[in-house]
Enzyme design. Structure first.
Site, PDB file in Angstrom:
ATOM      1  N   ASN A 182      44.563  32.236  34.056  1.00 52.42           N
ATOM      2  CA  ASN A 182      43.478  32.195  33.069  1.00 52.42           C
ATOM      3  C   ASN A 182      43.910  31.637  31.719  1.00 52.42           C
ATOM      4  O   ASN A 182      43.098  31.119  30.967  1.00 52.42           O
ATOM      5  CB  ASN A 182      42.888  33.597  32.889  1.00 52.42           C
ATOM      6  N   HIS A 210      30.519  35.525  36.200  1.00 57.59           N
ATOM      7  CA  HIS A 210      30.326  34.942  34.867  1.00 57.59           C
ATOM      8  C   HIS A 210      31.345  33.855  34.537  1.00 57.59           C
ATOM      9  O   HIS A 210      31.277  33.251  33.472  1.00 57.59           O
ATOM     10  CB  HIS A 210      30.320  36.037  33.795  1.00 57.59           C
ATOM     11  N   GLY A 245      35.403  40.827  38.493  1.00 58.99           N
ATOM     12  CA  GLY A 245      36.769  40.606  38.951  1.00 58.99           C
ATOM     13  C   GLY A 245      37.643  41.841  38.852  1.00 58.99           C
ATOM     14  O   GLY A 245      38.424  42.142  39.764  1.00 58.99           O
ATOM     15  N   THR A 246      37.499  42.576  37.759  1.00 61.56           N
ATOM     16  CA  THR A 246      38.359  43.749  37.566  1.00 61.56           C
ATOM     17  C   THR A 246      38.095  44.801  38.643  1.00 61.56           C
ATOM     18  O   THR A 246      39.038  45.345  39.229  1.00 61.56           O
ATOM     19  CB  THR A 246      38.142  44.337  36.152  1.00 61.56           C
ATOM     20  N   THR A 269      23.430  51.481  44.348  1.00 62.83           N
ATOM     21  CA  THR A 269      22.393  50.478  44.581  1.00 62.83           C
ATOM     22  C   THR A 269      22.872  49.115  44.091  1.00 62.83           C
ATOM     23  O   THR A 269      23.412  49.000  43.000  1.00 62.83           O
ATOM     24  CB  THR A 269      21.092  50.887  43.852  1.00 62.83           C
ATOM     25  N   GLN A 292      39.508  32.606  38.364  1.00 63.26           N
ATOM     26  CA  GLN A 292      39.440  31.316  37.669  1.00 63.26           C
ATOM     27  C   GLN A 292      39.303  30.139  38.637  1.00 63.26           C
ATOM     28  O   GLN A 292      39.163  28.997  38.197  1.00 63.26           O
ATOM     29  CB  GLN A 292      40.701  31.109  36.806  1.00 63.26           C
ATOM     30  N   SER A 312      34.533  36.487  40.113  1.00 64.69           N
ATOM     31  CA  SER A 312      33.625  37.037  39.109  1.00 64.69           C
ATOM     32  C   SER A 312      32.561  35.999  38.742  1.00 64.69           C
ATOM     33  O   SER A 312      32.895  34.867  38.395  1.00 64.69           O
ATOM     34  CB  SER A 312      34.447  37.421  37.878  1.00 64.69           C
ATOM     35  N   CYS A 350      46.407  41.571  19.709  1.00 64.84           N
ATOM     36  CA  CYS A 350      46.745  41.978  18.349  1.00 64.84           C
ATOM     37  C   CYS A 350      48.063  42.729  18.289  1.00 64.84           C
ATOM     38  O   CYS A 350      48.380  43.525  19.154  1.00 64.84           O
ATOM     39  CB  CYS A 350      45.656  42.886  17.821  1.00 64.84           C
TER      40      CYS A 350
END
Lengths: 181, 376
Positions: free
Chosen positions: B152, B202, B72-73, B238, B180, B200, B326
């Site tokens: 997301n 995954h 996706g990125t 490739t 998403q 994406s 964080c």
């Protein structure tokens, strides 16, 4: 280093899995020096009631408490060691010059509404749900509302003001969205 | 899938479906480079074309409109930089939703540094883009709107159809991050005016490191990377054939099972929310049920710290997400929850639960028990 340490926990940063959060216990209570470090660095977030002192460096944050230090947004454990060295050097330097430093015991004050207003676009558009920009500034100051509700501030026209306000709020210890800094 | 924990962070990533894992291992045999003209190269090329066609048929677009990427990125970067370079010459204004994923937010931020004017579109208290404000933000200088399909963090579904119509009427490009949404929503690219759309693998039980970008016919994207002719020169190198083939199969399964799966996930979500409210009556729902995707439940344990809850749940073997990063003293609040206007106490206690194909209904009881322990 002026303290011995033990790495207690290595945790992932919650939103950025490429970064880690490291919690280390230290054998020396450094809290008495916090006001001196604040005066020496002329920055940092000092909270006397904990007590705690937070320093920012290269996008990372180090929170120093009586018996532990939390290092946030690190790449790896090696970086933690380098940053602990950095923290130790600051305190060592401060302790060396203790007599010549006037300690700063002040807690970071919440920013005043007038200061906040200075950076707001002052359109009184009411998109934030408040009657005026001043009313919104009061709510930001009290942490009842956050700056992201100001739509005009998040336009290109006000990019500079936005940067200044977000940094100002951050310095004052308020939560700001770092994505827009 | 490993069974010694309960995974509730499907919006972050999904485990590979065992059916896809088997196929993946099978596909590893096809090592020929699709660019080679001899037999094993031609075989790989044929498989690659079939995968492209499979995905295109599912999304109702042309196979030439699908560009395989590494996820996706990369798809978002290729689209945004490429569109800006090709179309942002005279017009320089980009409208971007405030709640985008960092892969879009940071890309438009970089474009802003390079001279493009970026204005951010606010969201309402449910995390849905304020379409009324978006309309008023368009100027004669706007060339691109950036808005995700499903958020997301909260699962909020954005008014994509309205935005696409508006973009079409005003002659503006529209990039949609659908990472998403692909695999959770039926997307018909023939009936909606989206210039570019990213996805994406995954996120829908395919391996990591593979995704795709839909580029509407007639839209020209200036390349971000340079190399060979692969993927219409937009993603040279490739092709990651094994993962691409697995991704096409994974998408097919997701579409075949979508109707039943969304109903099942919604039932689990409702039941889980009810159970969590029973143990914590102050629980606040972030994003309403009718405006969020079936698998995502973002709730605030008002008065509690999400980092502590996540840590405790982690020790109990229950994995959930927060929208936080964080920060000193605690966690940096999520820009999404801030944009929705949550109070400090609300965003500090926010937890994202995202369920999926392997979440079992009978796990609700144990999940609730773990939450009870984590908030005590």
């Amino acid at each position: 280093m002026i303290f011995n340490f033990n790495i207690e926990k290595i945790l992932p940063c919650l939103a950025d899995s490429t970064k880690i959060r490291v919690v280390v216990s230290i054998d020396k209570d450094l809290s008495q020096y916090f006001p001196y470090v604040k005066a020496y660095l002329k920055k940092g977030l000092y909270v006397p009631k904990h007590p705690s002192f937070s320093i920012k460096k290269d996008g990372k944050t180090f929170n120093i408490y009586r018996d532990n230090i939390t290092l946030i947004k690190l790449v790896d454990e090696k970086e933690a060691l380098r940053d602990l060295e950095y923290i130790s050097n600051i305190f060592e330097e401060v302790i060396k010059h203790l007599d010549s430093i006037t300690p700063d015991y002040t807690q970071n004050k919440p920013p005043s509404p007038l200061e906040i207003l200075k950076y707001l676009p002052k359109t009184n558009c009411k998109i934030c749900g408040e009657e005026s920009c001043f009313a919104f500034a009061v709510k930001i100051s009290n942490e009842e509302k956050n700056v992201m509700l100001c739509q005009p501030l998040f336009t290109d026209e006000n990019k500079e003001k936005r940067g200044k306000l977000l940094n100002f709020l951050l310095e004052s210890g308020l939560d700001v969205p770092s994505e827009f800094l | 899938m490993r069974e010694n924990f309960i995974y509730l962070d499907y919006n972050s990533t999904t485990p590979i479906d065992p059916r896809i894992k088997d196929k993946y291992l099978e596909y590893l045999e096809y090592f020929g480079n699709p660019s080679n003209v001899y037999k094993i190269g031609r075989e790989s090329k044929k498989l690659l074309d079939n995968a492209r066609k499979k995905i295109a048929d599912i999304l109702n677009c042309d196979k030439d409109e699908i560009v395989f990427t590494s996820g996706g990125t990369s798809a978002n970067n290729i689209a945004l930089f490429g569109l800006a370079k090709s179309y942002g010459v005279e017009k320089k204004e980009i409208l971007c939703s405030m709640v985008e994923h960092p892969s879009c937010l940071n890309t438009v931020k970089e474009l802003s540094k390079r001279g493009y004017r970026v204005n951010y579109i606010p969201v309402d208290f449910d995390g849905v883009v304020r379409f009324d404000i978006l309309k008023s933000m368009i100027t004669k200088d706007t060339f691109l709107i950036v808005c995700m399909y499903i958020n997301n963090e909260t699962g909020s579904i954005q008014p994509i159809e309205e935005i696409s119509k508006l973009a079409e009427e005003r002659g503006i490009l529209f990039h949609c991050d659908a990472v998403q949404a692909v695999g959770k929503r039926k997307i018909n690219l023939n009936s909606i005016n989206i210039s570019t759309l990213s996805s994406s693998g995954h996120k829908f039980y395919a391996p990591k490191g593979v995704g795709f970008l839909y580029v509407k016919r007639g839209i020209n994207i200036y390349p971000l990377m340079f190399g060979g002719h692969q993927e219409r020169w937009l993603f040279p190198g490739t092709e990651n054939l094994t993962s691409i083939l697995a991704m096409a199969d994974a998408l097919e399964i997701a579409y075949d099972e979508m109707n039943n799966e969304t109903i099942r996930e919604l039932e689990i979500k409702r039941e889980l929310y009810k159970s969590l409210r029973e143990i914590y009556p102050e629980l606040k729902l972030n994003g309403s049920f009718d405006k969020t995707v079936e698998n995502t439940l973002n709730v605030s344990f008002v008065g509690k710290l999400n980092s502590k809850i996540v840590e405790k749940l982690d020790s109990l073997g229950v994995y959930v997400g927060t929208g936080s990063a964080c920060k000193g003293g605690g966690e940096e609040p999520s820009h999404v929850l801030l944009a929705m206007g949550l109070s400090k106490k609300e965003y500090e206690g926010a937890i994202r639960i995202s369920i999926g194909r392997f979440t079992k209904r009978e796990e609700i009881k144990i999940i609730t028990q773990c939450f009870k322990e984590a908030i005590t």
